[in-house]
Design a protein around this motif. Structure first.
Motif, mmCIF file in Angstrom:
data_model
loop_
_atom_site.group_PDB
_atom_site.id
_atom_site.type_symbol
_atom_site.label_atom_id
_atom_site.label_comp_id
_atom_site.label_asym_id
_atom_site.label_seq_id
_atom_site.Cartn_x
_atom_site.Cartn_y
_atom_site.Cartn_z
ATOM 1 N N ILE A 1 0.840 -1.203 0.000
ATOM 2 C CA ILE A 1 0.000 0.000 0.000
ATOM 3 C C ILE A 1 0.873 1.250 0.000
ATOM 4 C CG2 ILE A 1 -1.675 1.333 1.349
ATOM 5 C CD1 ILE A 1 -2.778 -1.363 2.363
ATOM 6 N N GLY A 2 1.930 1.217 0.814
ATOM 7 C CA GLY A 2 2.851 2.347 0.862
ATOM 8 C C GLY A 2 3.559 2.568 -0.457
ATOM 9 N N GLY A 3 3.970 1.486 -1.108
ATOM 10 C CA GLY A 3 4.603 1.609 -2.416
ATOM 11 C C GLY A 3 3.671 2.246 -3.436
ATOM 12 N N ALA A 4 2.400 1.833 -3.413
ATOM 13 C CA ALA A 4 1.414 2.414 -4.335
ATOM 14 C C ALA A 4 1.226 3.906 -4.056
ATOM 15 C CB ALA A 4 0.085 1.680 -4.201
ATOM 16 N N TYR A 5 1.235 4.273 -2.772
ATOM 17 C CA TYR A 5 1.083 5.695 -2.430
ATOM 18 C C TYR A 5 2.282 6.502 -2.907
ATOM 19 C CZ TYR A 5 0.820 9.989 0.243
ATOM 20 O OH TYR A 5 0.810 11.313 0.591
ATOM 21 N N LEU A 6 3.484 5.958 -2.767
ATOM 22 C CA LEU A 6 4.674 6.669 -3.224
ATOM 23 C C LEU A 6 4.633 6.878 -4.739
ATOM 24 C CD1 LEU A 6 7.465 4.975 -1.064
ATOM 25 C CD2 LEU A 6 6.487 7.258 -0.760
ATOM 26 N N ILE A 7 4.148 5.874 -5.464
ATOM 27 C CA ILE A 7 4.020 6.016 -6.912
ATOM 28 C C ILE A 7 3.009 7.114 -7.244
ATOM 29 C CG2 ILE A 7 3.199 4.861 -9.014
ATOM 30 C CD1 ILE A 7 4.347 2.255 -7.869
ATOM 31 N N GLY B 1 2.004 12.769 -9.013
ATOM 32 C CA GLY B 1 1.505 14.120 -8.756
ATOM 33 C C GLY B 1 2.612 15.155 -8.764
ATOM 34 N N LEU B 2 3.756 14.808 -8.202
ATOM 35 C CA LEU B 2 4.892 15.724 -8.181
ATOM 36 C C LEU B 2 5.417 15.972 -9.589
ATOM 37 C CD1 LEU B 2 6.826 17.367 -6.440
ATOM 38 C CD2 LEU B 2 8.205 15.305 -6.116
ATOM 39 N N TRP B 3 5.375 14.945 -10.439
ATOM 40 C CA TRP B 3 5.809 15.072 -11.833
ATOM 41 C C TRP B 3 5.015 16.161 -12.550
ATOM 42 C CZ3 TRP B 3 9.448 12.311 -14.826
ATOM 43 C CH2 TRP B 3 9.358 12.511 -16.201
ATOM 44 N N ARG B 4 3.710 16.246 -12.247
ATOM 45 C CA ARG B 4 2.827 17.205 -12.924
ATOM 46 C C ARG B 4 2.770 18.556 -12.213
ATOM 47 N NH1 ARG B 4 -0.521 12.561 -12.736
ATOM 48 N NH2 ARG B 4 -1.725 13.566 -11.082
ATOM 49 N N ASN C 1 11.017 19.057 -10.268
ATOM 50 C CA ASN C 1 9.877 18.290 -9.780
ATOM 51 C C ASN C 1 9.774 16.944 -10.486
ATOM 52 O OD1 ASN C 1 9.221 20.321 -8.046
ATOM 53 N ND2 ASN C 1 7.443 21.051 -9.180
ATOM 54 N N ARG C 2 10.078 16.915 -11.779
ATOM 55 C CA ARG C 2 9.985 15.659 -12.520
ATOM 56 C C ARG C 2 11.067 14.676 -12.088
ATOM 57 N NH1 ARG C 2 8.369 17.618 -18.701
ATOM 58 N NH2 ARG C 2 6.205 18.197 -18.164
ATOM 59 N N VAL C 3 12.249 15.192 -11.795
ATOM 60 C CA VAL C 3 13.304 14.310 -11.293
ATOM 61 C C VAL C 3 12.896 13.703 -9.952
ATOM 62 C CG1 VAL C 3 15.673 14.225 -10.440
ATOM 63 C CG2 VAL C 3 15.148 15.479 -12.534
ATOM 64 N N CYS C 4 12.402 14.546 -9.043
ATOM 65 C CA CYS C 4 11.972 14.055 -7.730
ATOM 66 C C CYS C 4 10.776 13.116 -7.869
ATOM 67 C CB CYS C 4 11.616 15.229 -6.817
ATOM 68 S SG CYS C 4 13.024 16.246 -6.330
ATOM 69 N N GLY C 5 9.833 13.470 -8.745
ATOM 70 C CA GLY C 5 8.673 12.610 -8.964
ATOM 71 C C GLY C 5 9.076 11.257 -9.513
#
Length: 202
Positions: free
Chosen positions: A78-84, A89-92, A185-189
């Motif tokens: 569940i945590g992995g899915a949330y991180l994805i 969201g951070l990418w956008r 942001n895209r790198v971090c995302g």
């Protein structure tokens, strides 16, 4: 905690610390307004808030482990899915905007500390992030107290270094974010997506 696991923890915490958020924005603003030395109070307040959040999350994880070891495995996925999801969201996300610094020398350390503390505690996303991130590094067969100390110390060290560098270079970082913020942001995302996809598979 094995050394290879700790190295992975260190890399992940550095990635989280570099991710734009309320505390990074506050430290950036205070660094530009008050200088890096005064902003140490802001950073200390934020770190105190993060310690409380990590303790709260690990207390819940410990209760889950006592109830069922399988529950920890489920929480990892569940945590992995949330991180994805967070990474997508951070990418956008648009670049972080910071207004021009205000010339002010009157901020007291207690005020800056309190602002940093409240900024950390008032961010529900941080609580969700820790809940998703921490189970990836928890071994239910080892001492949770020892793991709490290792995880917390690693995270605080990474967060302090990153935030102090932000405060010390605030005048240079602020215009850079305006130009390169979306790419950053895209790198971090992308890092969050990779972490979310790979960590539950360990």
């Amino acid at each position: 905690m094995q050394f290879n696991t700790w190295l992975l923890l260190l890399v992940t915490t550095l990635g989280i610390s570099l991710t734009p958020g309320p505390n990074a924005l506050l430290v950036l603003t205070h660094g530009a307004m008050h200088g890096s030395r005064r902003t140490l109070s802001t950073i200390a307040g934020g770190l105190a808030g993060f310690v409380a959040m990590i303790a709260l999350c690990l207390f819940g994880i410990a209760a889950l482990v006592q109830a069922s070891v399988h529950g920890l495995t489920a929480l990892k996925w569940i945590g992995g899915a949330y991180l994805i999801w967070l990474g997508a969201g951070l990418w956008r996300a648009p670049p972080m905007q910071v207004s021009a610094p205000i010339d002010s020398r009157s901020a007291r350390p207690a005020v800056l500390f309190r602002q940093g503390l409240f900024s950390a505690l008032a961010n529900p996303k941080a609580l969700l992030l820790f809940s998703a991130f921490l189970p990836q590094f928890i071994d239910p067969h080892r001492s949770l107290l020892t793991q709490f100390v290792v995880v917390t110390a690693t995270y605080l060290a990474a967060e302090f270094v990153v935030e102090y560098l932000i405060a010390a270079t605030a005048d240079r970082v602020r215009p850079w974010l305006g130009r390169m913020g979306r790419r950053f942001n895209r790198v971090c995302g992308g890092l969050f997506v990779a972490v979310g996809a790979l960590l539950p598979l360990r």
